[in-house]
Design a protein around this motif. Structure first.
Motif, PDB file in Angstrom:
ATOM      1  N   ASP A 220     -20.604   4.980 -52.075  1.00  0.00           N
ATOM      2  CA  ASP A 220     -20.389   4.035 -50.965  1.00  0.00           C
ATOM      3  C   ASP A 220     -21.273   4.344 -49.762  1.00  0.00           C
ATOM      4  OD1 ASP A 220     -18.442   2.881 -52.553  1.00  0.00           O
ATOM      5  OD2 ASP A 220     -16.848   4.123 -51.721  1.00  0.00           O
ATOM      6  N   GLY A 221     -22.526   4.655 -50.035  1.00  0.00           N
ATOM      7  CA  GLY A 221     -23.481   4.851 -48.944  1.00  0.00           C
ATOM      8  C   GLY A 221     -23.366   6.168 -48.206  1.00  0.00           C
ATOM      9  N   LYS A 222     -22.645   7.128 -48.809  1.00  0.00           N
ATOM     10  CA  LYS A 222     -22.557   8.463 -48.204  1.00  0.00           C
ATOM     11  C   LYS A 222     -22.931   9.505 -49.247  1.00  0.00           C
ATOM     12  CE  LYS A 222     -18.575   7.351 -45.279  1.00  0.00           C
ATOM     13  NZ  LYS A 222     -17.757   6.358 -46.003  1.00  0.00           N
ATOM     14  N   VAL A 223     -23.485  10.624 -48.774  1.00  0.00           N
ATOM     15  CA  VAL A 223     -23.765  11.732 -49.697  1.00  0.00           C
ATOM     16  C   VAL A 223     -22.453  12.479 -49.924  1.00  0.00           C
ATOM     17  CG1 VAL A 223     -25.020  13.902 -50.009  1.00  0.00           C
ATOM     18  CG2 VAL A 223     -26.153  11.962 -48.898  1.00  0.00           C
ATOM     19  N   ILE A 224     -21.969  12.478 -51.177  1.00  0.00           N
ATOM     20  CA  ILE A 224     -20.708  13.184 -51.446  1.00  0.00           C
ATOM     21  C   ILE A 224     -20.936  14.456 -52.263  1.00  0.00           C
ATOM     22  CG2 ILE A 224     -19.216  11.156 -51.268  1.00  0.00           C
ATOM     23  CD1 ILE A 224     -19.128  11.426 -54.479  1.00  0.00           C
ATOM     24  N   GLY A 225     -22.170  14.687 -52.691  1.00  0.00           N
ATOM     25  CA  GLY A 225     -22.451  15.916 -53.423  1.00  0.00           C
ATOM     26  C   GLY A 225     -23.920  16.241 -53.290  1.00  0.00           C
ATOM     27  N   ASP A 226     -24.225  17.526 -53.193  1.00  0.00           N
ATOM     28  CA  ASP A 226     -25.624  17.947 -53.072  1.00  0.00           C
ATOM     29  C   ASP A 226     -25.711  19.342 -53.677  1.00  0.00           C
ATOM     30  OD1 ASP A 226     -28.237  18.409 -52.368  1.00  0.00           O
ATOM     31  OD2 ASP A 226     -27.993  17.772 -50.273  1.00  0.00           O
ATOM     32  N   HIS A 227     -26.229  19.404 -54.913  1.00  0.00           N
ATOM     33  CA  HIS A 227     -26.189  20.670 -55.651  1.00  0.00           C
ATOM     34  C   HIS A 227     -27.580  21.136 -56.045  1.00  0.00           C
ATOM     35  CE1 HIS A 227     -21.872  20.243 -55.949  1.00  0.00           C
ATOM     36  NE2 HIS A 227     -22.074  18.991 -56.321  1.00  0.00           N
ATOM     37  N   LEU A 228     -27.894  22.347 -55.695  1.00  0.00           N
ATOM     38  CA  LEU A 228     -29.154  22.937 -56.154  1.00  0.00           C
ATOM     39  C   LEU A 228     -28.944  23.506 -57.552  1.00  0.00           C
ATOM     40  CD1 LEU A 228     -30.557  24.964 -53.125  1.00  0.00           C
ATOM     41  CD2 LEU A 228     -31.551  22.932 -54.214  1.00  0.00           C
ATOM     42  N   LEU A 229     -29.857  23.177 -58.446  1.00  0.00           N
ATOM     43  CA  LEU A 229     -29.735  23.662 -59.827  1.00  0.00           C
ATOM     44  C   LEU A 229     -30.710  24.798 -60.102  1.00  0.00           C
ATOM     45  CD1 LEU A 229     -29.477  20.225 -61.650  1.00  0.00           C
ATOM     46  CD2 LEU A 229     -27.632  21.641 -60.772  1.00  0.00           C
TER      47      LEU A 229
END
Ligand SMILES: Nc1ncnc2c1ncn2[C@@H]1O[C@H](COP(=O)(O)OP(=O)(O)OP(=O)(O)O)[C@@H](O)[C@H]1O
Ligand SMILES: [Mg+2]
Length: 230
Positions: A220-229
């Protein structure tokens, strides 16, 4: 030179028609130089909209995009079109090649837009790029008469012709079978590794996202996850 190629500050995007709709709700994102990130999220979550704003195909309603230390807001329309042409390479699900033109001509078009006249060096680079992406033997065929995988490789060569710093790829494999999809992904990884081009890839395919350095998830237009792999 900063570590970040792109930074957004509280990016908001509203579409005004048919009724006002807020699609990006204040996105703060940093994309590191040389990284290969993927952007995932449900249909309608704003992925393509975010790519368009990052690549200056569209202006944000609020907030800033800082690209290579330049605030895109400070650029005139002419400067923005140079920016799009020189700094960013776009790859879309549908390749938008010109079917009547040859494979080679399609790759030369972004350079012609920029310089008005064809140079032998650019022609040489286009030929080398087409070799690099694996369609070097079909340069003279018209783009309408080659396979879907070959068309997408040609579109990738076209995106690379002006040596962009950033490739924005919006479901580039969405229209391909799994074999061609894997090949295109391998090619993007090779470009990232060997040419150092920063890549942001939109994909619905979690297994493709898992192979990138970082997964950014929109909802919905928001960043809800940000994961470095990596
Ligand atoms: N030009 C436009 N005018 C008005 N509304 C738009 C426009 N483009 C997109 N939208 C709306 O904005 C929202 C986000 O669209 P967007 O295309 O960014 O989603 P997406 O995450 O790329 O979806 P998909 O996975 O289906 O490609 C959707 O509700 C869509 O209907
Ligand atoms: Mg989309």
């Amino acid at each position: 030179m900063g570590k970040m190629l792109v930074e957004t500050h509280h990016l908001v995007k509203d579409y005004l028609k048919p009724t006002r709709l807020r699609v990006l709700h204040g996105i703060d994102l940093q994309i590191e130089r040389g990284s290969f990130a993927s952007l995932i999220g449900a249909s309608g979550s704003g992925k393509s909209t975010l790519l368009h704003v990052l690549g200056a195909l569209d202006r944000p309603t609020e907030g800033d995009v800082i690209f290579d230390n330049v605030n895109l807001e400070d650029l005139s329309d002419d400067e923005l079109s140079d920016f799009r042409n020189l700094k960013v390479g776009f790859i879309f699900q549908f390749h938008y090649l010109l079917p009547e033109f040859s494979v080679l001509e399609n790759v030369l078009i972004p350079d012609l837009i920029h310089t008005d006249r064809e140079s032998p060096e650019v022609r040489k680079r286009a030929t080398e790029l087409l070799d690099y992406v694996g369609v070097g033997t079909i340069l003279d065929k018209s783009a309408g008469n080659i396979s879907g995988g070959e068309q997408q490789r040609t579109a990738i060569a076209r995106a690379l012709i002006n040596q962009p710093q950033l490739i924005l790829a919006d479901e580039p494999t969405g229209n391909l079978d799994s074999v061609n999809s894997d090949k295109v992904l391998e090619l993007l990884h090779k470009i990232n590794r060997e040419l150092g081009t920063t890549i942001l890839l939109v994909t619905h395919d979690r297994s493709l996202a898992d192979k990138t350095d970082r997964i950014i998830e929109l909802k919905d237009g928001k960043v809800i996850g940000d994961h470095l792999l990596k």
